[in-house]
Design an enzyme around this catalytic site. Structure first.
Site, PDB file in Angstrom:
ATOM      1  CE  LYS A 241      50.550   8.463  74.649  1.00 19.31           C
ATOM      2  NZ  LYS A 241      49.216   9.150  74.835  1.00 19.31           N
TER       3      LYS A 241
ATOM      4  N   PRO B  15      49.530  18.129  67.559  1.00 17.43           N
ATOM      5  CG  PRO B  15      47.128  17.964  66.876  1.00 17.43           C
ATOM      6  CD  PRO B  15      48.664  17.488  66.644  1.00 17.43           C
TER       7      PRO B  15
ATOM      8  CG  ASP C 122      53.043   9.651  78.162  1.00 23.69           C
ATOM      9  OD1 ASP C 122      52.581   8.797  78.628  1.00 23.69           O
ATOM     10  OD2 ASP C 122      52.346  10.756  77.605  1.00 23.69           O
TER      11      ASP C 122
END
Ligand code: C5P
Length: 309
Positions: free
Chosen positions: A9, A94, A136
């Site tokens: 996101k 990442p 999240d």
């Protein structure tokens, strides 16, 4: 085997409010799911306990990985013996870079393990498990492509997805920023507000009115000032400011910070346009860009994605 592509996101805005007694801060943020994604698959295992094998980008721990925590959490809530799982995770997002890859992996692991074990999860049960795993995670547990995120992250109000195409170029310097450290530094700095506090509401209204990809490009300059964690991130990693200047100089576009960083991103008309600029950045690399990983993607995921190195 059960498989998923847990997506990353971006935070298009990030307003950080006061910290509560639990150490978590009130947030208001627009999250947008993007095409860059990990690969997760799992099935009944042959060993006596769950087994996770991680491949792809280096630096992703197996111990304490949200995938294993998700599976354990689900198993603990069920009063029947469940088979151990063999799990494979290929990291392409990442790590500790403001893209919530670990949270997305955790949300996908909940779904896949429930499917593998034949457990039906009611939406409120799924949300509770997701919120336990991390702030999240509930966003990824929802099917939303974009959402207004509030509370500590668990209040997810889905927004209509972007219409048409959006290209994205991501630059992740070879330094991770711990979310906890960024929030703590934000408090130490006296909780500076980055800019216009109405931007989250304005952007949410634009999504609701039907935002297309080209219109989103027009928001970039204003959104650059919409991440309250930018001052904290730059204090923790001063090279981030130099990197942003270099990227803006080379691409003549505004670059934004996602979450607490360290990933910076810019909007393009298409993934191909983003990849073309990425290739130029990758060939004539200035010292400022040294070591930054570049990804070009879109909202749904061209496969293969363009990446450098
Ligand atoms: O929930 P998650 O594990 O992603 O949070 C990591 C850390 O980030 C928390 O321990 C907390 O220090 C900080 N955080 C916060 N306020 C939030 C979300 C995270 O202070 N709303």
């Amino acid at each position: 085997m059960f498989s998923a592509r847990p997506a990353a996101k971006l935070n298009l805005t990030l307003e950080v409010g006061e910290g509560g007694p639990d150490g978590f801060h009130e947030l208001r943020s627009i999250f947008m799911r993007i095409g860059l994604s990990d690969r997760l698959s799992l099935g009944p295992g042959k060993a006596g306990s769950d087994r996770l094998v991680v491949s792809g980008l280096p630096g992703c721990p197996t111990d304490g990985n949200l995938v294993l925590r998700a599976v354990t959490l689900l198993r603990e809530g069920v009063r029947q013996p469940l088979s151990p799982l063999d799990i494979e995770l290929e990291k392409r997002i990442p790590i500790a870079a403001g893209l919530a890859g670990g949270s997305s992996d955790g949300a996908a692991a909940l779904e896949l393990a429930a499917a593998c074990w034949g457990i039906g999860l009611a939406p409120d049960e799924k949300l509770a498990l997701a919120a336990t795993l991390g702030s999240d995670v509930p966003f990824f547990g929802s099917a939303a492509h974009a959402a207004l995120i509030e509370g500590r992250g668990e209040l997810v109000t889905p927004l209509p997805g972007i219409e048409g195409k959006v290209g994205l170029l991501l630059a992740t310097p070879p330094v991770s920023i711990s979310t906890a450290a960024a929030f703590a530094r934000h408090d130490d700095l006296g909780r500076p507000a980055a800019g216009d506090a109405r931007l989250t509401d304005e952007l949410a209204a634009a999504f609701r009115a039907g935002l297309d990809g080209q219109a989103l490009l027009g928001w970039a300059t204003r959104l650059q000032a919409a991440n309250d964690l930018w001052p904290a991130a730059v204090q923790l990693v001063p090279a981030l400011a130099t990197l942003r200047d270099a990227l803006e100089d080379r691409t003549q576009r505004p670059w934004l910070l996602s979450g607490s960083g360290s990933t910076l991103f810019a909007f393009y008309p298409s993934a191909n346009d983003a990849a073309a600029d990425g290739a130029i950045l990758a060939t004539g690399r200035s010292a400022d860009l040294d070591g930054a990983m570049l990804h070009a993607t879109d909202l749904d995921g061209p496969d293969p994605e363009w990446r450098h190195p």
